[in-house]
Structure formats: structure tokens, C-alpha cells
Design a protein around this motif. Sequence first.
Motif, PDB file in Angstrom:
ATOM      1  N   PRO A 178     -28.717  -4.999  17.029  1.00 20.61           N
ATOM      2  CA  PRO A 178     -29.027  -6.413  16.754  1.00 20.61           C
ATOM      3  C   PRO A 178     -29.905  -7.012  17.857  1.00 20.61           C
ATOM      4  CG  PRO A 178     -26.688  -5.977  16.482  1.00 20.61           C
ATOM      5  CD  PRO A 178     -27.286  -4.748  17.098  1.00 20.61           C
ATOM      6  N   GLN A 179     -30.811  -7.895  17.458  1.00 17.69           N
ATOM      7  CA  GLN A 179     -31.706  -8.567  18.402  1.00 17.69           C
ATOM      8  C   GLN A 179     -31.362 -10.046  18.466  1.00 17.69           C
ATOM      9  OE1 GLN A 179     -33.846  -7.077  20.263  1.00 17.69           O
ATOM     10  NE2 GLN A 179     -34.762  -5.314  19.236  1.00 17.69           N
ATOM     11  N   GLU A 188     -22.745 -11.752  26.114  1.00 17.39           N
ATOM     12  CA  GLU A 188     -22.914 -11.916  27.562  1.00 17.39           C
ATOM     13  C   GLU A 188     -23.621 -10.720  28.197  1.00 17.39           C
ATOM     14  OE1 GLU A 188     -22.340 -14.428  29.654  1.00 17.39           O
ATOM     15  OE2 GLU A 188     -21.907 -15.659  27.887  1.00 17.39           O
ATOM     16  N   ILE A 189     -23.372  -9.535  27.696  1.00 16.56           N
ATOM     17  CA  ILE A 189     -23.941  -8.327  28.296  1.00 16.56           C
ATOM     18  C   ILE A 189     -25.465  -8.395  28.325  1.00 16.56           C
ATOM     19  CG2 ILE A 189     -23.974  -7.068  26.094  1.00 16.56           C
ATOM     20  CD1 ILE A 189     -23.316  -5.575  29.594  1.00 16.56           C
ATOM     21  N   LEU A 190     -26.067  -9.075  27.340  1.00 13.40           N
ATOM     22  CA  LEU A 190     -27.533  -9.143  27.267  1.00 13.40           C
ATOM     23  C   LEU A 190     -28.120 -10.046  28.340  1.00 13.40           C
ATOM     24  CD1 LEU A 190     -28.037  -9.271  23.386  1.00 13.40           C
ATOM     25  CD2 LEU A 190     -28.171  -7.302  24.906  1.00 13.40           C
ATOM     26  N   LYS A 191     -27.263 -10.863  28.972  1.00 12.26           N
ATOM     27  CA  LYS A 191     -27.733 -11.737  30.054  1.00 12.26           C
ATOM     28  C   LYS A 191     -27.383 -11.185  31.437  1.00 12.26           C
ATOM     29  CE  LYS A 191     -25.546 -15.371  28.375  1.00 12.26           C
ATOM     30  NZ  LYS A 191     -25.090 -16.762  28.155  1.00 12.26           N
ATOM     31  N   SER A 192     -26.749 -10.001  31.460  1.00 15.43           N
ATOM     32  CA  SER A 192     -26.214  -9.456  32.715  1.00 15.43           C
ATOM     33  C   SER A 192     -27.285  -8.855  33.622  1.00 15.43           C
ATOM     34  CB  SER A 192     -25.174  -8.386  32.394  1.00 15.43           C
ATOM     35  OG  SER A 192     -25.806  -7.234  31.837  1.00 15.43           O
ATOM     36  N   LYS A 196     -28.200  -0.341  32.321  1.00 13.48           N
ATOM     37  CA  LYS A 196     -27.378   0.776  31.840  1.00 13.48           C
ATOM     38  C   LYS A 196     -26.341   0.278  30.824  1.00 13.48           C
ATOM     39  CE  LYS A 196     -24.235   4.428  33.353  1.00 13.48           C
ATOM     40  NZ  LYS A 196     -23.460   4.982  34.486  1.00 13.48           N
ATOM     41  N   LYS A 197     -25.674  -0.824  31.184  1.00  9.90           N
ATOM     42  CA  LYS A 197     -24.657  -1.384  30.287  1.00  9.90           C
ATOM     43  C   LYS A 197     -25.291  -1.910  28.992  1.00  9.90           C
ATOM     44  CE  LYS A 197     -20.852  -1.000  32.796  1.00  9.90           C
ATOM     45  NZ  LYS A 197     -19.696  -0.194  32.334  1.00  9.90           N
ATOM     46  N   ILE A 198     -26.457  -2.513  29.127  1.00  9.56           N
ATOM     47  CA  ILE A 198     -27.152  -3.030  27.934  1.00  9.56           C
ATOM     48  C   ILE A 198     -27.531  -1.881  27.009  1.00  9.56           C
ATOM     49  CG2 ILE A 198     -29.274  -4.135  27.145  1.00  9.56           C
ATOM     50  CD1 ILE A 198     -29.143  -5.915  29.648  1.00  9.56           C
ATOM     51  N   LYS A 199     -27.992  -0.782  27.598  1.00 10.61           N
ATOM     52  CA  LYS A 199     -28.352   0.386  26.792  1.00 10.61           C
ATOM     53  C   LYS A 199     -27.139   0.924  26.051  1.00 10.61           C
ATOM     54  CE  LYS A 199     -30.682   4.885  27.223  1.00 10.61           C
ATOM     55  NZ  LYS A 199     -29.613   5.773  26.771  1.00 10.61           N
ATOM     56  N   GLU A 203     -26.594   1.099  21.966  1.00 12.43           N
ATOM     57  CA  GLU A 203     -26.269   2.343  21.265  1.00 12.43           C
ATOM     58  C   GLU A 203     -25.023   2.160  20.393  1.00 12.43           C
ATOM     59  OE1 GLU A 203     -28.087   5.435  24.622  1.00 12.43           O
ATOM     60  OE2 GLU A 203     -25.932   5.078  24.491  1.00 12.43           O
ATOM     61  N   LYS A 204     -24.038   1.458  20.944  1.00 16.48           N
ATOM     62  CA  LYS A 204     -22.779   1.241  20.216  1.00 16.48           C
ATOM     63  C   LYS A 204     -22.987   0.335  19.004  1.00 16.48           C
ATOM     64  CE  LYS A 204     -17.971  -0.004  21.259  1.00 16.48           C
ATOM     65  NZ  LYS A 204     -17.070  -0.498  22.334  1.00 16.48           N
ATOM     66  N   THR A 205     -23.713  -0.766  19.220  1.00 17.70           N
ATOM     67  CA  THR A 205     -23.925  -1.700  18.107  1.00 17.70           C
ATOM     68  C   THR A 205     -24.879  -1.123  17.057  1.00 17.70           C
ATOM     69  OG1 THR A 205     -25.630  -2.807  19.414  1.00 17.70           O
ATOM     70  CG2 THR A 205     -23.420  -3.768  19.436  1.00 17.70           C
ATOM     71  N   SER A 206     -25.764  -0.236  17.503  1.00 15.38           N
ATOM     72  CA  SER A 206     -26.631   0.452  16.542  1.00 15.38           C
ATOM     73  C   SER A 206     -25.792   1.278  15.571  1.00 15.38           C
ATOM     74  CB  SER A 206     -27.625   1.350  17.286  1.00 15.38           C
ATOM     75  OG  SER A 206     -28.311   2.179  16.382  1.00 15.38           O
ATOM     76  N   LEU A 207     -24.785   1.961  16.093  1.00 16.67           N
ATOM     77  CA  LEU A 207     -23.885   2.743  15.232  1.00 16.67           C
ATOM     78  C   LEU A 207     -23.106   1.835  14.284  1.00 16.67           C
ATOM     79  CD1 LEU A 207     -22.475   5.350  17.782  1.00 16.67           C
ATOM     80  CD2 LEU A 207     -23.775   5.869  15.714  1.00 16.67           C
ATOM     81  N   PHE A 208     -22.561   0.714  14.825  1.00 15.70           N
ATOM     82  CA  PHE A 208     -21.800  -0.215  13.978  1.00 15.70           C
ATOM     83  C   PHE A 208     -22.683  -0.776  12.855  1.00 15.70           C
ATOM     84  CE2 PHE A 208     -18.856  -1.367  17.762  1.00 15.70           C
ATOM     85  CZ  PHE A 208     -18.067  -0.255  17.491  1.00 15.70           C
ATOM     86  N   LYS A 209     -23.899  -1.157  13.237  1.00 12.60           N
ATOM     87  CA  LYS A 209     -24.814  -1.762  12.260  1.00 12.60           C
ATOM     88  C   LYS A 209     -25.188  -0.766  11.166  1.00 12.60           C
ATOM     89  CE  LYS A 209     -29.024  -4.608  12.295  1.00 12.60           C
ATOM     90  NZ  LYS A 209     -30.123  -5.105  13.159  1.00 12.60           N
ATOM     91  N   THR A 210     -25.427   0.471  11.589  1.00 10.82           N
ATOM     92  CA  THR A 210     -25.781   1.503  10.609  1.00 10.82           C
ATOM     93  C   THR A 210     -24.617   1.772   9.665  1.00 10.82           C
ATOM     94  OG1 THR A 210     -27.211   2.531  12.262  1.00 10.82           O
ATOM     95  CG2 THR A 210     -26.652   3.853  10.331  1.00 10.82           C
TER      96      THR A 210
END
Length: 227
Positions: A178-179, A188-192, A196-199, A203-210
Motif C-alpha cells: 500500500p502507498q 507510523e513505520i513509514l515516518k520512522s 530496513k523496517k520499512i522494507k 514485504e509483509k503488507t505486499s503479501l497481505f494485499k496479494t
Amino acid sequence: MKIVFVTLFPDLIKPYFEDSILKKALEKSIFEIEFVNFREFAENIHMHIDTPPAGGGAGMVIDNIALRGCLNFLKNKYQNAKTIFLTPVGKVYNQKDAKRFSYENVLILVSGRYEGFDERLIEDFADEVISVGDFILTGGELGALIIADSVLRNIKGVLGNSESLVEESFNNNLLEAPQFSKTGKIPEILKSGNHKKIKEWKEKTSLFKTKFHRPDLFQINNEKLKM
């Protein structure tokens, strides 16, 4: 790369290259386009290119004269070109095809109309037969544009930032994470600033979204992991 559009209606396609990213890339000669109206190869006084189907049936088919003359001309002009017929009976197009076609020097995209092509044209000239989905359009021009756009954005220099291609949907049979824009409440992670954590989050949300939107793709990835 050059893309040659073979169509009865080039004016349906031309405006797409008159604005935005593809216009800029075309002006920089990163790619070339050419339009060929196969009606110009008709051999009758009225320039007809269609005929009633043999054996009867509704509608008209593209005859075996004008388009054959056109494709013979193009095959002589571009001897190493790949010729693609757009028709609903073809293989369903995907991102892997777009990347594969982006390595060609010349793509000839043949757009049909009416009830379709005389089958002998496909047998004699098609390197590949492609469909953009399981539905019927009034002609192949939209399909040709879909292929052209998806292929050209894989050509170096067409996109402003080539990194845009790295995390796109359908790479590795997954949808893109998601963007979010920067304003308002976002994860919050996207503002951190922790890349490494954002990547890992992407990856995790890409799997959930798929899994949610495209369980068919998610299943393909599961099968790969089991191998």
C-alpha cells in the motif's frame, strides 16, 4: 525500440502519445512509433477491407488481401520485427510479457475489427497472438495501447525514476505494498526513517494485499515456497 501500429483507425491511438510521460520520451527519441492503415493496401476501387464470413454468420471479417499486403510490406521493411495480433482468442497478456517485449527492436501490433481476422493471416504472420482479457472490444486499438504503454515504461529513460519499476505490482507474482501520501494519519513505520523496517513492512503488507485482492497470485507464491 520502435512500435508499429497496424490499424484502420490510427487517430484512435495517436492522442495517447501527445501528453504526459510518453510524449516526453517520444520527443527525446527514446522510442519511435509508426502508424500504418492497412486500408491503403486494399486492391478494390472502394477500398473495402472486409468481407462476409465464409460459411455464413453475422458480421464481417477482415479479408485476406489488404492486411496481407500490408504485413508483407512491413515484414520486408522490418525483417526482425515481432508481429503480435490482438484478438480475444490469444494468450492473456501480463507483466512478464511486457518486460519480454521490451527487449524487441521492433514490435508490430495488429489491431482487428469486426468479427476478427481471416485465420490465414494469423497463421502466416503472427509471432504471437495476445488478448488483454476475457471480454470483447469493438477493436484492437485499446489492446495495442495497453501493450505499448506497458512495454515502453520498461525502456530505459522513459520513466523519470527507474526505481519505480523495482517494487511494482506483479513483480514476483505479488501486488505492490500500500502507498500513502505524507499528510494525515498513516502507519507510523513509514515516518520512522528506518529503511530496513520499512522494507520489512512493505514485504509483509505486499503479501497481505496479494492474499486479499489476488488470491490466485498468492497461491502461486505458496506453491513456489513448497518447491
